[in-house]
Structures are given as C-alpha cells and as structure tokens.
Design an enzyme around this catalytic site. Sequence first.
Site, PDB file in Angstrom:
ATOM      1  N   SER A 180      55.865  10.174  47.282  1.00 39.15           N
ATOM      2  CA  SER A 180      54.954   9.506  48.219  1.00 39.15           C
ATOM      3  C   SER A 180      53.524  10.033  48.170  1.00 39.15           C
ATOM      4  O   SER A 180      52.688   9.567  48.945  1.00 39.15           O
ATOM      5  CB  SER A 180      55.484   9.660  49.652  1.00 39.15           C
ATOM      6  N   GLU A 211      38.028  69.042  20.505  1.00 39.68           N
ATOM      7  CA  GLU A 211      38.414  68.690  19.146  1.00 39.68           C
ATOM      8  C   GLU A 211      37.390  69.087  18.084  1.00 39.68           C
ATOM      9  O   GLU A 211      37.753  69.416  16.958  1.00 39.68           O
ATOM     10  CB  GLU A 211      38.665  67.174  19.054  1.00 39.68           C
TER      11      GLU A 211
END
Length: 669
Positions: free
Chosen positions: A336, A80
């Site tokens: 329970s 780039e």
Amino acid sequence: MARLFVLVALLWGAGFARDRADDWIARTDLPVLVHATSPEIRDRDGAMLRAYTVENGLWRMAISADAIDPALTKMLIAYEDRRFLSHGGVDPWAALRAGWQVVVSGGVVSGASTLTMQVARLLEDGPTGNWQGKLRQARVALALERRLSKAQILQLYMELAPYGGNIEGLRAASLTWLGKEPRRLTPAEAALLVALPQSPETRRPDRHPEQARAARNRVLARMARAGVLDSDTAQVAMRAALPGARRAMPMLAPHLADRALAQGVRRVTLDGELQQRLETLARAYMTGRDARLSVALLVADHQSGELLASVGSGGYASGRGQGFVDMSHALRSPGSTLKPLVYGLAFDRGLAHPETLIADTPVMFAGYAPQNFDGVFRGELRVARALQLSLNIPVVRLTEAMGPAHLMAAMRAAGMDPQLPGGRAGLAVSLGGVGVTSLEMLRLYAALAQGGEARPLRWDMEAAATAPQRILSRRAAWQVGHVLAGLAPPAASGPPGQVAWKTGTSYGHRDAWALGWDGRYVVAVWIGRPDGTPVPGAFGGDLAAPLLFEALGRVRPKPVPLPAPPPETLLVSNADLPVNLRRFGGETRAAPLEVIFPPSGARLLQDGVGIALKLRGGQPPFTVLADGEVVATQQRGPLLTVPPRGPGFTTLSVIDAAGRTGRVSIELR
C-alpha cells in the site's frame, strides 16, 4: 718522491674504489617500491566505514607522516636506528660496534641493520642469516637513500613492517591491536608498536602476552635511558595493560561499501556515527525474530538529497537470513505504500480533494473486483480518511479514473524503475502489483517530502547534485503529507502531526513496509524474507512501523517541523468545495437511500427462505451486507431478499452505486 708516489696511488685507488662503488650502487635493481594498500570507503567526514584486504588476505593500509603520532616516530628512530637521519643507508659505526661485540663475546649482541636496510629486506623479503643476504640489503639500502628521501623511506617501513598474522604496516597494526588510528598514542601503545616488528609472531599480545610485555618494556626502558621519556612516564607505561585480542577492522555499511568499491567511489555521503547507531538498532530489533527475516533501513536528508545511512540486512553474514544480500536494492512488492502517490496525482488532476466523498463499496472493473484488506466495506467516506485507512477500493477507483499508465509515468519521473510482472500496467499497480526497491521507495517519499520535486538520492560524495523533476504540485504533495501526518504513531512514538508516514503489506504477507518523513529526514523500512516466501502474520503497521519511529529517534533528537501549506492550498470543508469535487464521480440526483422494512429494532421469525428488505430511494445497483459481510451484490431492488442468518442480533446494510448507505439492526429468531 716514493712517498708522493704512494700518496698519489692511494688517492687514485680511493677514487677508483669510490667510482666503482658509486657505479655498483647506481646499477642496483631496486625492488618494486609501490605496493597495493587496502582500499578504504570513508564517510562524509572522512571517517573510515570499511576497508578491504589486499593480496593474500593482508591488511596493509596507506599512511602519511601527519597521521602518525610524532612520539612514535621519535621512539622508533631512537630504538632502531638513532643515526637514521645522518647515515647514507648503512651505519658504519653500528657495523663496527656489532663486529667488535662478536669478537669480544663470541656471539651476536646487537645488530647493525639500519631502518633503511630493514626496508630493503621488507621490499624483497630476503634472507637475513647469511652474509650474502646482508650484502644485498646494504646495497639496496644505499641505493634507496640515493633515490628516496628519509621521509619516504620511513613511510615504506611504516607501511610494510610485519605486526603478526596478516597485519602489515603501522596503521593496520594500530587499528587491529589498539582499535584506533596511530595519530595519538600513549607511550605504552607506541612502545608496543615499536617492539612488535622485531618478532611479530612470538610477541603477539593475543597469543604471547608475556613476551609482548617484556619486549614493550625493553623499549620503554631504553627510551628512558636515551632521554626520550622521563623515568616516571616510562614506569607508568610499563604497568599499562596489553590488548588482549585482535580487534575487527571497521565494517560499517558493508553492502553500500561493496557497491562503492565496485564503482571506484571512495567517499560516500553516509554519516558514520548514524550508520553505527542504525546498524546496532537493526540488529537488536531483529534479534529473537524469525531467523529467515531480513531488513532494509535507509535514511536520507530530503532537503539535500543525500543518503545518510544504508542498512541492507540485519547482519552481513551467511545464514538463514541471507545477510549478504543487499535488500535495499532487492525488487519487492510495495503493498500500500504507493497509495500516497495515487492520491497526490488525483489531487493534481482535479479528480479529488482530501474532503471529497468517495465510495468504499463493491465494484468491478472489467472482471477485476478489488477487495479491502479486511474484507469490510465502509460506504461513503472522505478521501483523506480512505488514505489513512489504506482502503483498496477507493484508490483503485482513482487509478481507474486517471489510468494506471499515468501512475507508472509518475514513478519513473521520480527516479524509479518499476518492474511489471506481466509487462503491462493494470489497476492492481496501485495496490503493489509492481516490483520496486527500498531505495526507490525512499526516493519517492523524499519527493513527497520536498513538495513534489523528485531527484536521485546521492551517495557518492563527489557526484554533482542533479536538478529536481516535479512529479506533483506543492499543493498536492502537502495535502498528502498533511493527511498522513494525521495518523497516530505507534505507542510511545509521540503525538500525531510530527511525522507523515505510511505502512504497507504485500500480497501473501511477503513484505512489511513503513516509510515516513519530517521536515528534513525521510526513512524507509522493509522487513521480509529475502527468498520471497510468506511471513504469516506480518503486517507493515505491526512489524515495520515501530522500527521506522525508533530509527527517526536515532536520526535527530526531536522531529523537524513539517512545512506550512502553500498559499494555493484549498483548505475548506466538503460543503464549501466546488460541486464537482464534493463527491468523486460527481453529485447524484437519486433520493436518499432508506431501508423502510423491516424497521430498526424489529424481531423477526425466519422462515428459511430469507430476510425480506424493502428500500426507498438510492441508485442501483445495491450491495447488501450483514454484519459487514457481503451477502448480495448487483441487486436492483426495491424489494430484496437476504439469505438466512443465524439467530441473534444482526445489522443489515445496503449500499447504493453512489456510496450511500442505509442500515437497520434487528433480532432474528
């Protein structure tokens, strides 16, 4: 003299122009340089569990230079802006080259935008097709170079560059297209990430694979010409496959991550790999079951008090199972599963010992007559066996003796916030008549595993550990664990003695529970419908227990041994217990209970009135059962009448107030 004057004028003009240019650049209003990045929730080792989008649903993720493969950075600059490290924001040589190419060819051959100018465009989302837009980019680029370092400019590019759809920035692109962090990339992967921002929509590999491949290969070819890659490496990379679809961002522990995000927590104690295994297990386990069911599955290290895994549903999605609801924090009836705490408190208060005999016989407390789940009474049996069988009547007897308020206090001391439907604790609390969460039950069982010391389970990595609070003695907690470890695990889950565990089923089959621990880890499982409607046929032992043991198998390769008994533990048989502990409620002086008529094995012809029984000994009142079914209560004897039965063999049992039993088997005609 004239030449000198011209030279001075030129120098003065150049200086004036430079000063005006400097002033022009200095007066540049820079766009916002700080942008929101996707919040991330990370596990105990720093691995990402979940990330969230920013404004407009964008994935834009923070990144640092040390988290990027250096080869990619080198490739990006070479492709780039090869003079990026030396120019001041605008590359005059690139501008001259681009201008000359326009003159010669009559069109644009290559651009002159530097990486800094691209950052300027990304920051302002400005136009690029006219000279005013280019001039603005150049001005901002020059100003950026004066205020930021090259590394900072490069980081802005890495965070803002578009990669197709709602993806911004290199890291989001790497995770979405490659399924990995950009720390280590192949040449083909790096080249694709360099090529995509130039035309992110037309080069998307999931929609335009040929254009994406061509763009990637152009990057690779130029890297070979520039000497960044050798030609053989570039050729091999050109043959590499492209990603065929977007990958989903990590989304582990979504419910806990939502909670962490809301509270500003960014790192949690969860183990990401374990979380992944348990989420997969939970989904697989729930597949094929009622679509309205959900699941909560929690794992903690009870030694450190850290939460290691948190599954709040079978799938984080809408639907009949309401997967968005975090069932680990939903109030449910524990069934329970509170019974171990009741027994532990009874052991501590000297009301009972595991070898104490206790009566499982019909009983009534101020109009409340508890019943066992199966409707069967077993007479007198050891406390340990009553806990293993999860009988209701013995635990209610113990709760009545100590007072339900003491049970509630112990729950609160364990870090729980129990919610009472009627606002006042009754004896039914010990059978699940209270609202608790899965996380609270995990805390309670962690306390049992830790010798009776309770502490809040920690899930915030930065939170300090809190001092534990004792709710049971070491001896009582060990006795409870030892009794529960004697239960046989589900099929193919190993022998007894390795895991202390308990199941529970709430009233109406609305909640199926299983909780258990070994020497280090504690696990809680809940399965039910989020809307609280019944699940016919659902039992904790059948539905939740198998998942408990499968989860423990994912947590560690083999069980961590349970602790040895504390020195103060009384390990004796019933006969060697202190007299007051041999039988709950004390010894009875009544003579042994016998059914002296009819004799066992007798054949009786029924007269339609009933069956006559004659007793000897025992302590009234008496309860009579026929084949396990209660047929008469509150009988004073010694002569009793049992309602008529159908013809055939039957067993008649009589239970006295002390839990003693007499029985005969007869044939009725």
